[in-house]
Design an enzyme around this catalytic site. Structure first.
Site, PDB file in Angstrom:
ATOM      1  N   SER A  53     -81.909  89.458  26.402  1.00 19.72           N
ATOM      2  CA  SER A  53     -83.183  89.509  25.675  1.00 19.72           C
ATOM      3  C   SER A  53     -83.905  90.845  25.883  1.00 19.72           C
ATOM      4  O   SER A  53     -83.646  91.581  26.837  1.00 19.72           O
ATOM      5  CB  SER A  53     -84.084  88.358  26.129  1.00 19.72           C
TER       6      SER A  53
HETATM    7  N1  SAM Z   1     -81.419  85.001  29.741  1.00 20.09           N
HETATM    8  C1  SAM Z   1     -80.264  85.676  29.223  1.00 20.09           C
HETATM    9  C2  SAM Z   1     -80.031  87.020  29.865  1.00 20.09           C
HETATM   10  O1  SAM Z   1     -80.786  87.388  30.765  1.00 20.09           O
HETATM   11  O2  SAM Z   1     -79.066  87.678  29.478  1.00 20.09           O
HETATM   12  C3  SAM Z   1     -80.256  85.820  27.744  1.00 20.09           C
HETATM   13  C4  SAM Z   1     -79.976  84.552  27.083  1.00 20.09           C
HETATM   14  S1  SAM Z   1     -79.358  84.611  25.469  1.00 20.09           S
HETATM   15  C5  SAM Z   1     -80.718  85.176  24.538  1.00 20.09           C
HETATM   16  C6  SAM Z   1     -79.311  82.846  25.209  1.00 20.09           C
HETATM   17  C7  SAM Z   1     -78.216  82.131  25.964  1.00 20.09           C
HETATM   18  O3  SAM Z   1     -78.432  80.743  25.820  1.00 20.09           O
HETATM   19  C8  SAM Z   1     -76.828  82.410  25.423  1.00 20.09           C
HETATM   20  O4  SAM Z   1     -76.010  82.898  26.444  1.00 20.09           O
HETATM   21  C9  SAM Z   1     -76.351  81.049  24.917  1.00 20.09           C
HETATM   22  O5  SAM Z   1     -74.965  80.837  25.099  1.00 20.09           O
HETATM   23  C10 SAM Z   1     -77.163  80.124  25.800  1.00 20.09           C
HETATM   24  N2  SAM Z   1     -77.324  78.766  25.303  1.00 20.09           N
HETATM   25  C11 SAM Z   1     -77.548  78.334  24.034  1.00 20.09           C
HETATM   26  N3  SAM Z   1     -77.642  76.988  24.025  1.00 20.09           N
HETATM   27  C12 SAM Z   1     -77.502  76.571  25.316  1.00 20.09           C
HETATM   28  C13 SAM Z   1     -77.519  75.300  25.965  1.00 20.09           C
HETATM   29  N4  SAM Z   1     -77.685  74.162  25.308  1.00 20.09           N
HETATM   30  N5  SAM Z   1     -77.327  75.263  27.307  1.00 20.09           N
HETATM   31  C14 SAM Z   1     -77.141  76.392  28.022  1.00 20.09           C
HETATM   32  N6  SAM Z   1     -77.105  77.611  27.468  1.00 20.09           N
HETATM   33  C15 SAM Z   1     -77.292  77.705  26.135  1.00 20.09           C
END
Ligand code: SAM
Length: 206
Positions: A51
């Site tokens: 992000s």
């Molecule tokens: N916080 C992260 C970082 O510091 O890099 C960025 C997160 S990215 C914007 C969103 C993440 O949420 C992705 O890796 C995606 O695979 C994960 N995601 C989406 N749905 C999810 C779920 N139900 N449970 C866990 N992770 C999930």
């Protein structure tokens, strides 16, 4: 990057110090490393992103962590936010649905010595019951609403921050569970995150 965040209005000394000490470059693929300290999201593979630093700082600031909290981080992605939460709180569980991302994030977090952060694989829209309740929950993917399971795992006095809305834009919501159990809700602004895919999020591949 820290000066840019300060200029953009981030005031928390704890958050600024954490963002100054955790090397964002360690969490991004080599191909985009030169851009690691720009204020934008970057691709991390599997269709996912790390992000934008300003939005991360805003979310961390809203959680108002004091250092003694147990935190749930939903959407580990690169592990960058998990590392920041590890600097700001006592104990962090970070949950990711894509096993490959979870594995890479774990390796980086271990190499950086984030000993109070545990990465688990699963559907974070349902939270992570084993370590609940949490004093803070940070969700880095957007859902149609705040999942009931996450609300159920939020401790009295706890705070949850999460984008809610469809894939064009979302409200960044801050929920505060008061000591008597009521929920206060505030919108921090408009954001754009990848979808929360899961049984209490959006269904289907992302
Ligand atoms: N916080 C992260 C970082 O510091 O890099 C960025 C997160 S990215 C914007 C969103 C993440 O949420 C992705 O890796 C995606 O695979 C994960 N995601 C989406 N749905 C999810 C779920 N139900 N449970 C866990 N992770 C999930």
């Amino acid at each position: 990057m820290v000066q840019d965040l300060e200029r953009a209005g981030i005031r928390s000394g704890h958050v600024l110090a954490a963002m100054g000490s955790v090397p964002r470059e360690a969490f991004v693929p080599a191909a985009v490393r030169a851009d690691a300290y720009g204020d934008h999201a970057l691709p991390i593979g599997h269709g996912q992103t790390i992000s934008q630093p300003y939005v991360v700082a805003r979310m961390l600031e809203a959680l108002d962590l004091q250092g003694d909290e147990r935190v749930l981080d939903v959407g580990t992605g690169s592990g960058y936010v998990a590392a920041l939460l590890g600097e700001l709180a006592e104990d962090v569980v970070s949950i990711e649905r894509v096993p490959e991302l979870a594995a890479t994030a774990s390796t980086v977090l271990q190499a950086l010595g984030s000993a109070n952060v545990r990465v688990v694989v699963g559907d974070g829209s349902r939270g992570w019951l084993e370590a609940a309740p949490y004093d803070a929950i940070m969700v880095a993917a957007a859902g149609p609403e705040v999942p009931a399971s996450l609300l159920a795992q939020l401790a009295p006095g706890g705070r949850l921050v999460m984008p809610v809305g469809d894939d064009s834009a979302q409200d960044l919501l801050l929920l505060h569970r008061t000591d008597d159990g009521a929920l206060e809700r505030r919108c921090l602004g408009l954001v754009r995150f990848v979808p929360l895919v899961g049984s209490e999020g959006w269904t289907g591949p992302n």
